[in-house]
Design an enzyme around this catalytic site. Structure first.
Site, mmCIF file in Angstrom:
data_model
loop_
_atom_site.group_PDB
_atom_site.id
_atom_site.type_symbol
_atom_site.label_atom_id
_atom_site.label_comp_id
_atom_site.label_asym_id
_atom_site.label_seq_id
_atom_site.Cartn_x
_atom_site.Cartn_y
_atom_site.Cartn_z
ATOM 1 N N ASP A 1 0.789 -1.237 0.000
ATOM 2 C CA ASP A 1 0.000 0.000 0.000
ATOM 3 C C ASP A 1 0.818 1.281 0.000
ATOM 4 O OD1 ASP A 1 1.054 -0.034 2.539
ATOM 5 O OD2 ASP A 1 -0.815 -0.648 3.510
ATOM 6 N N GLU B 1 -0.363 -9.089 -1.097
ATOM 7 C CA GLU B 1 -0.920 -8.482 0.121
ATOM 8 C C GLU B 1 -2.109 -7.582 -0.243
ATOM 9 O OE1 GLU B 1 1.822 -7.449 3.609
ATOM 10 O OE2 GLU B 1 0.705 -5.585 3.406
ATOM 11 N N GLU C 1 -2.037 5.170 3.055
ATOM 12 C CA GLU C 1 -2.017 3.752 2.676
ATOM 13 C C GLU C 1 -3.404 3.171 2.387
ATOM 14 O OE1 GLU C 1 -0.284 5.097 5.139
ATOM 15 O OE2 GLU C 1 1.801 4.738 4.609
ATOM 16 N N HIS D 1 6.671 5.467 12.679
ATOM 17 C CA HIS D 1 7.022 6.316 11.535
ATOM 18 C C HIS D 1 5.837 6.894 10.769
ATOM 19 C CE1 HIS D 1 5.807 3.535 8.303
ATOM 20 N NE2 HIS D 1 6.156 2.581 9.122
ATOM 21 N N ARG E 1 2.901 8.684 8.780
ATOM 22 C CA ARG E 1 2.650 10.113 8.530
ATOM 23 C C ARG E 1 1.563 10.671 9.439
ATOM 24 N NH1 ARG E 1 4.544 12.286 3.184
ATOM 25 N NH2 ARG E 1 5.928 10.650 2.473
ATOM 26 N N HIS F 1 13.531 5.358 12.150
ATOM 27 C CA HIS F 1 13.281 5.537 10.707
ATOM 28 C C HIS F 1 13.998 6.803 10.230
ATOM 29 C CE1 HIS F 1 10.963 6.280 7.037
ATOM 30 N NE2 HIS F 1 10.382 5.099 7.174
HETATM 31 C C1 UD1 Z 1 6.849 4.909 3.317
HETATM 32 C C2 UD1 Z 1 5.434 4.520 2.916
HETATM 33 C C3 UD1 Z 1 4.739 3.834 4.064
HETATM 34 C C4 UD1 Z 1 5.570 2.679 4.612
HETATM 35 C C5 UD1 Z 1 6.971 3.171 4.924
HETATM 36 C C6 UD1 Z 1 7.850 2.008 5.334
HETATM 37 C C7 UD1 Z 1 4.257 6.005 1.373
HETATM 38 C C8 UD1 Z 1 3.536 7.283 1.214
HETATM 39 N N1 UD1 Z 1 4.689 5.729 2.606
HETATM 40 O O1 UD1 Z 1 6.727 5.851 4.364
HETATM 41 O O2 UD1 Z 1 3.502 3.330 3.619
HETATM 42 O O3 UD1 Z 1 4.965 2.223 5.784
HETATM 43 O O4 UD1 Z 1 7.542 3.764 3.760
HETATM 44 O O5 UD1 Z 1 8.996 2.462 5.984
HETATM 45 O O6 UD1 Z 1 4.455 5.309 0.419
HETATM 46 N N2 UD1 Z 1 14.369 8.453 4.053
HETATM 47 C C9 UD1 Z 1 15.741 8.379 3.911
HETATM 48 N N3 UD1 Z 1 16.295 7.194 3.554
HETATM 49 C C10 UD1 Z 1 15.575 6.072 3.355
HETATM 50 C C11 UD1 Z 1 14.187 6.134 3.527
HETATM 51 C C12 UD1 Z 1 13.581 7.339 3.863
HETATM 52 O O7 UD1 Z 1 16.429 9.369 4.071
HETATM 53 O O8 UD1 Z 1 16.157 5.028 3.056
HETATM 54 C C13 UD1 Z 1 13.742 9.746 4.416
HETATM 55 C C14 UD1 Z 1 13.694 10.764 3.260
HETATM 56 O O9 UD1 Z 1 13.919 12.047 3.764
HETATM 57 C C15 UD1 Z 1 12.230 10.638 2.793
HETATM 58 C C16 UD1 Z 1 11.526 10.382 4.113
HETATM 59 O O10 UD1 Z 1 12.392 9.521 4.821
HETATM 60 O O11 UD1 Z 1 11.772 11.799 2.133
HETATM 61 C C17 UD1 Z 1 10.159 9.779 4.028
HETATM 62 O O12 UD1 Z 1 10.136 8.647 3.149
HETATM 63 P P1 UD1 Z 1 8.749 8.216 2.464
HETATM 64 O O13 UD1 Z 1 8.959 6.987 1.646
HETATM 65 O O14 UD1 Z 1 8.133 9.380 1.769
HETATM 66 O O15 UD1 Z 1 7.804 7.934 3.700
HETATM 67 P P2 UD1 Z 1 7.887 6.810 4.808
HETATM 68 O O16 UD1 Z 1 7.439 7.405 6.078
HETATM 69 O O17 UD1 Z 1 9.194 6.134 4.754
HETATM 70 N N1 UDP Z 2 12.464 -3.496 9.941
HETATM 71 C C1 UDP Z 2 13.831 -3.550 9.680
HETATM 72 N N2 UDP Z 2 14.661 -2.714 10.368
HETATM 73 C C2 UDP Z 2 14.223 -1.816 11.287
HETATM 74 C C3 UDP Z 2 12.822 -1.744 11.526
HETATM 75 C C4 UDP Z 2 11.971 -2.583 10.829
HETATM 76 O O1 UDP Z 2 14.273 -4.350 8.875
HETATM 77 O O2 UDP Z 2 15.046 -1.113 11.879
HETATM 78 C C5 UDP Z 2 11.563 -4.377 9.170
HETATM 79 C C6 UDP Z 2 10.508 -5.108 9.974
HETATM 80 O O3 UDP Z 2 10.977 -6.368 10.407
HETATM 81 C C7 UDP Z 2 9.366 -5.264 8.971
HETATM 82 C C8 UDP Z 2 9.519 -4.049 8.084
HETATM 83 O O4 UDP Z 2 10.840 -3.546 8.295
HETATM 84 O O5 UDP Z 2 9.559 -6.407 8.153
HETATM 85 C C9 UDP Z 2 8.501 -3.004 8.439
HETATM 86 O O6 UDP Z 2 8.809 -1.836 7.785
HETATM 87 P P1 UDP Z 2 8.222 -0.433 8.190
HETATM 88 O O7 UDP Z 2 7.840 -0.439 9.611
HETATM 89 O O8 UDP Z 2 9.194 0.581 7.712
HETATM 90 O O9 UDP Z 2 6.946 -0.308 7.247
HETATM 91 P P2 UDP Z 2 5.435 -0.803 7.323
HETATM 92 O O10 UDP Z 2 5.421 -2.266 7.571
HETATM 93 O O11 UDP Z 2 4.779 0.004 8.374
HETATM 94 O O12 UDP Z 2 4.889 -0.451 5.994
#
Ligand code: UD1
Ligand code: UDP
Length: 370
Positions: free
Chosen positions: A97, A119, A133, A207, A209, A240
């Site tokens: 999602d 999923e 999501e 993490h 939003r 995160h």
């Molecule tokens: C995204 C997904 C969320 C998922 C989450 C898993 C969307 C809108 N959100 O949220 O559904 O649960 O990933 O973690 O698709 N960043 C880094 N390095 C990384 C990753 C992220 O610097 O490797 C920082 C960047 O500044 C980026 C911010 O995190 O702009 C947010 O990342 P983003 O993918 O937009 O949102 P998540 O909260 O990670």
């Molecule tokens: N996870 C990881 N390292 C971390 C925290 C989480 O590998 O430091 C793994 C966790 O085991 C799970 C996945 O990341 O499989 C969950 O990701 P996240 O919480 O970012 O996203 P969501 O599931 O909420 O979309």
């Protein structure tokens, strides 16, 4: 003739849950997997690619700091367009999602390429919870041709929306497959040596939003209060990389005794440390699915969950984000062994760890018919 299956993903959880599917596709001679990463995440995605030794054919590298939903959507659509045109896969597989998921499904639809959704069918039926999501998955399911539902409940959600029954396959969740790759008996991590042996460890992630800002700060303050007032627990929090999350976490927890703020862990470390923690607090989706297999209770820091199976099984407790409730629930779980063991002993409702094989078989029979 070999059929081309394009797998598109962009974030950490998608990668973890698609890795077993890619491995199963690689083991099937009639199917050719072509992996495309959007790079919605960078470091957190790379950690997973390294662990599972996945080598994407294309990387759109779209991530930017504080990216918006609109820029992610625009960049994914624009980036996938020429790749789909050139490769013309027989199917595009997306997961879950995220905004990558929704935009990739839309890109495939524009090219009239069938979409398989791994999923599929998770719902809260609440537009902004989780945001974005819930709408990402509803929109994706409207563009999907073959649905891989992780549970009976998810399949029922899809039939309720009128999606054709014969296109819905109940497979279990591929995260259970992934746990077979990651969990080891003889696991060691430097962090385990730093923790106090007499303390119980709570593992935290947060993490989402819709939680960022006041709600997240309030939860962090409540947790800090419990850690400081009890003095008998360690809190491990791999933070995160989202700047909003980093800022809040460091503001509340920096300098607090028994709190370990660390970088995001690679998935082998995370799963093994989760298995060795006392309980987990999280607003993550994937962690709610892993916990029953690890026999770890979870306090879910959200108002709604699209994972009712875990609540029904007893592993998950929906706590929300009210600070007083968070404090109460933490203390209750720490002080009531009966409550604890009931949650810890619940049965995993997400399948037998063979979801990826079932997905590949369904793809084969679908493609044989079209
Ligand atoms: C995204 C997904 C969320 C998922 C989450 C898993 C969307 C809108 N959100 O949220 O559904 O649960 O990933 O973690 O698709 N960043 C880094 N390095 C990384 C990753 C992220 O610097 O490797 C920082 C960047 O500044 C980026 C911010 O995190 O702009 C947010 O990342 P983003 O993918 O937009 O949102 P998540 O909260 O990670
Ligand atoms: N996870 C990881 N390292 C971390 C925290 C989480 O590998 O430091 C793994 C966790 O085991 C799970 C996945 O990341 O499989 C969950 O990701 P996240 O919480 O970012 O996203 P969501 O599931 O909420 O979309």
């Amino acid at each position: 003739m070999t059929k081309k299956i394009m797998i598109v993903f962009g974030t950490r959880p998608e990668a973890i849950k698609m890795a077993p599917v890619i491995k199963a596709l690689e083991a099937t001679p009639e199917l050719e997997p072509i992996t495309v990463v959007t790079g919605q995440h960078r470091e957190m995605l790379q950690q997973v690619l390294d662990i599972f030794d996945l080598k994407p054919a294309y990387d759109l590298a779209i991530m930017q700091e504080k990216q918006t939903l609109t820029t992610i959507t625009n960049k994914v659509l624009k980036g996938l367009d020429p790749i789909l045109e050139r490769v013309r896969p027989d199917m595009v597989l997306v997961h879950g999602d995220t905004t990558t998921t929704m935009a990739a499904a839309m890109a495939a639809f524009y090219h009239q390429i069938p979409v398989g959704h791994v999923e599929a069918g998770l719902r809260t039926w609440t537009k902004y919870s989780p945001y974005p999501e819930e709408m990402n998955r509803q929109l994706t399911d409207n563009l999907t041709d073959l649905y891989f539902a992780p549970s009976q409940q998810a399949a029922a959600n899809l039939t309720r929306e009128g999606h054709p029954r014969e296109r819905i396959k109940i497979t279990g969740n591929t995260v259970i497959d992934a746990l077979h790759y990651t969990i080891t008996e003889d696991y060691h991590h430097e962090l385990l040596k730093r923790l106090t042996p007499t303390h119980r460890t709570i593992l935290l992630t947060m993490h989402r939003r819709e939680n960022q800002g006041k709600k997240m700060e309030g939860v962090f303050q409540a947790i800090r209060h419990v850690v400081e007032s009890r003095g008998d627990i360690d809190l491990v929090y791999p933070v995160h990389l989202s700047p909003a999350v980093q800022k809040a976490a460091h503001r509340v927890f920096d300098g607090v005794d028994n709190v370990y703020l660390i970088d995001p862990l690679n998935v082998v470390d995370f799963h093994n440390l989760a298995a060795r923690s006392y309980f987990i607090m999280t607003d993550s989706g994937g962690i709610q699915e892993e916990a029953p297999s690890l026999n770890r209770p979870v306090l879910v820091l959200r108002e709604t969950t699209e994972r009712p199976e875990g609540v029904k099984a007893g592993t998950l407790k929906l706590v929300g984000t009210d600070p007083a409730t968070v404090e109460h629930e933490m203390n209750s779980l720490l002080e009531n062994p009966l409550e604890y063991s009931a949650m810890a002993q619940a049965k995993n409702p997400y399948g037998d760890g063979h979801a990826a094989e079932k997905i590949v078989k369904s793809i084969q029979s679908f493609l044989a018919q079209v």
